[in-house]
Design a protein around this motif. Structure first.
Motif, PDB file in Angstrom:
ATOM      1  N   GLU A 187       7.972  -6.308 -11.092  1.00 28.16           N
ATOM      2  CA  GLU A 187       7.049  -7.263 -11.705  1.00 28.16           C
ATOM      3  C   GLU A 187       6.046  -6.554 -12.608  1.00 28.16           C
ATOM      4  N   ASP A 188       5.548  -5.398 -12.136  1.00 29.69           N
ATOM      5  CA  ASP A 188       4.621  -4.632 -12.978  1.00 29.69           C
ATOM      6  C   ASP A 188       5.294  -4.192 -14.272  1.00 29.69           C
ATOM      7  N   LYS A 194      10.398  -4.672  -5.869  1.00 27.68           N
ATOM      8  CA  LYS A 194      10.146  -5.934  -6.566  1.00 27.68           C
ATOM      9  C   LYS A 194       8.766  -5.936  -7.214  1.00 27.68           C
ATOM     10  N   ALA A 195       7.768  -5.428  -6.458  1.00 27.98           N
ATOM     11  CA  ALA A 195       6.419  -5.362  -7.034  1.00 27.98           C
ATOM     12  C   ALA A 195       6.402  -4.457  -8.258  1.00 27.98           C
ATOM     13  N   GLU A 196       7.103  -3.326  -8.149  1.00 24.72           N
ATOM     14  CA  GLU A 196       7.171  -2.426  -9.301  1.00 24.72           C
ATOM     15  C   GLU A 196       7.906  -3.079 -10.464  1.00 24.72           C
ATOM     16  N   ALA A 239      10.627  -4.729  -1.213  1.00 26.14           N
ATOM     17  CA  ALA A 239       9.389  -5.403  -1.622  1.00 26.14           C
ATOM     18  C   ALA A 239       8.608  -4.537  -2.601  1.00 26.14           C
ATOM     19  N   ALA A 240       8.555  -3.231  -2.303  1.00 20.10           N
ATOM     20  CA  ALA A 240       7.860  -2.327  -3.223  1.00 20.10           C
ATOM     21  C   ALA A 240       8.564  -2.274  -4.572  1.00 20.10           C
TER      22      ALA A 240
END
Length: 289
Positions: free
Chosen positions: A177-178, A173-175, A170-171
Motif C-alpha cells: 500500500e505504501d 500488504k502494508a508495504e 500483513a507487513a
C-alpha cells in the motif's frame, strides 16, 4: 592475534557462498548457499568443540533451502530449539518459510568424538538416506514448508509458522500500500512535470517567433543602414566634386579679375593718348610726365 586454520574432522563441506548459519549450543548449523553452478542441497553441522562435520539433512530439487541469500534464525518453541529459514534465490526469488527441528540423536551425533574418515563417510551415507517428512501449506501468496527430522510430530509449529506467515503477509500488504501510494504521488508529479514541460515548450515557441520577428527587423535595419552608407558615400563624392568646382571657380574668378584689370588699364591708357593728342602732347611726353 592471528587467524589460523585448524584441523577439521569428518567430510568437509564443498565450497559455497551466500549460505546461512546459526549456532545451537556448541553446534553450528549451516544451510543453503551455492557455487555459481547450483545450490547446495545439504544442511551440515559443525561441532565447534571437536571441529567435526556431519550432514543433518538433504533436500531434493531446486528448492529455496538449496539457494543463496536465505535467512536463518534460531527460536525456541515449547522448550525446544527450532531453526526457521526464509526466502532465497535459485533462479527466482522465494518467500517460503521452512522449519527444521533438530533431533536429540542428530545433535548427539555431531557432538561425538572424532572418528576416522571411513566411518564418517558411512555415517554421512546413512544420514543421506533418512526419511524426511514435509508438510506443504499454501497461505495466500506465500508457501510454508516444514522439514521434520526423525519423524517428529510438529503440528503446533505449523500453526506458529502460519501465524508468522500471516504477519509477514500483513507487513507485505502494508508495504505494498505504501508503494502504491508512493507510485500515485510519482504519477501526479510526472503529470505535473509533463504540464510544466508543455508550458515551457509553448513559451519557447513564442520566444522563437519573437526572435524571428526581431531578426527580420534587424535585417531591415541593416538594409536601411547599407543604403544610408551608400548615400553618404555618394554625398561625399559629390562634396569632393563641389570642392573641385569651387577651386576652379575661384581660379576663373581670379583670371577674370586679372583680365578685367588688364582691360581697364588698356582702356585707361588708350583714353589718355587721345586727349594728349588733342592737346598737342605726344604720348612720349605724357609718359615722361
Amino acid at each position: 592475534m592471528e587467524w589460523s586454520t585448524p584441523t577439521q574432522q569428518g567430510e568437509i563441506p564443498s565450497p559455497r557462498a551466500g549460505h546461512a548459519g546459526v549456532t545451537v549450543g556448541e553446534n553450528w548449523f549451516i544451510t543453503g548457499g551455492g557455487n555459481n553452478k547450483s545450490g547446495v542441497s545439504e544442511t551440515v553441522v559443525l561441532n565447534m568443540s571437536t571441529l567435526g562435520w556431519s550432514t543433518v539433512t538433504i533436500v531434493q530439487g531446486r528448492v529455496p533451502l538449496a539457494s543463496e541469500g536465505l535467512s536463518l534464525v534460531l527460536c525456541s518453541y515449547n522448550g525446544e530449539d527450532i531453526l526457521v529459514s526464509f526466502g532465497g534465490y535459485n533462479g527466482r526469488y522465494s518467500n517460503e518459510v521452512n522449519v527444521l527441528k533438530p533431533s536429540h540423536r542428530s545433535t548427539l551425533q555431531s557432538m561425538e568424538t572424532p572418528v576416522p574418515d571411513s566411518v564418517s563417510a558411512m555415517q554421512n551415507a546413512t544420514n543421506a538416506t533418512r526419511d524426511l517428512e514435509s508438510d506443504v501449506a499454501t497461505v495466500q501468496e506465500g508457501k510454508i514448508r516444514e522439514i521434520v527430522v526423525d519423524n517428529i510430530e510438529s503440528e503446533p509449529m505449523v500453526n506458529k509458522v502460519e501465524e508468522t506467515s500471516e504477519r509477514l503477509l500483513a507487513a507485505l500488504k502494508a508495504e505494498k500500500e505504501d508503494l502504491e501510494s508512493s507510485l500515485s504521488k510519482e504519477k501526479l508529479q510526472t503529470l505535473q512535470l509533463k504540464q510544466d514541460l508543455t508550458d515551457a515548450e509553448t513559451r519557447n515557441t513564442d520566444l522563437y517567433k519573437e526572435l524571428q520577428s526581431v531578426r527580420g527587423q534587424l535585417a531591415s535595419e541593416q538594409s536601411r543602414c547599407f543604403k544610408l552608407e551608400v548615400d553618404v558615400a555618394e554625398l561625399r563624392q559629390k562634396l569632393q566634386t563641389l570642392e573641385s568646382l569651387k577651386k576652379e571657380l575661384e581660379l576663373l574668378q581670379r583670371q577674370k579679375a586679372a583680365s578685367e584689370q588688364a582691360l581697364n588699364e588698356r582702356r585707361r591708357q588708350s583714353s589718355g593718348g587721345v586727349w594728349g593728342w588733342i592737346a598737342g602732347t605726344p604720348p612720349n611726353q605724357q609718359d615722361d610726365a
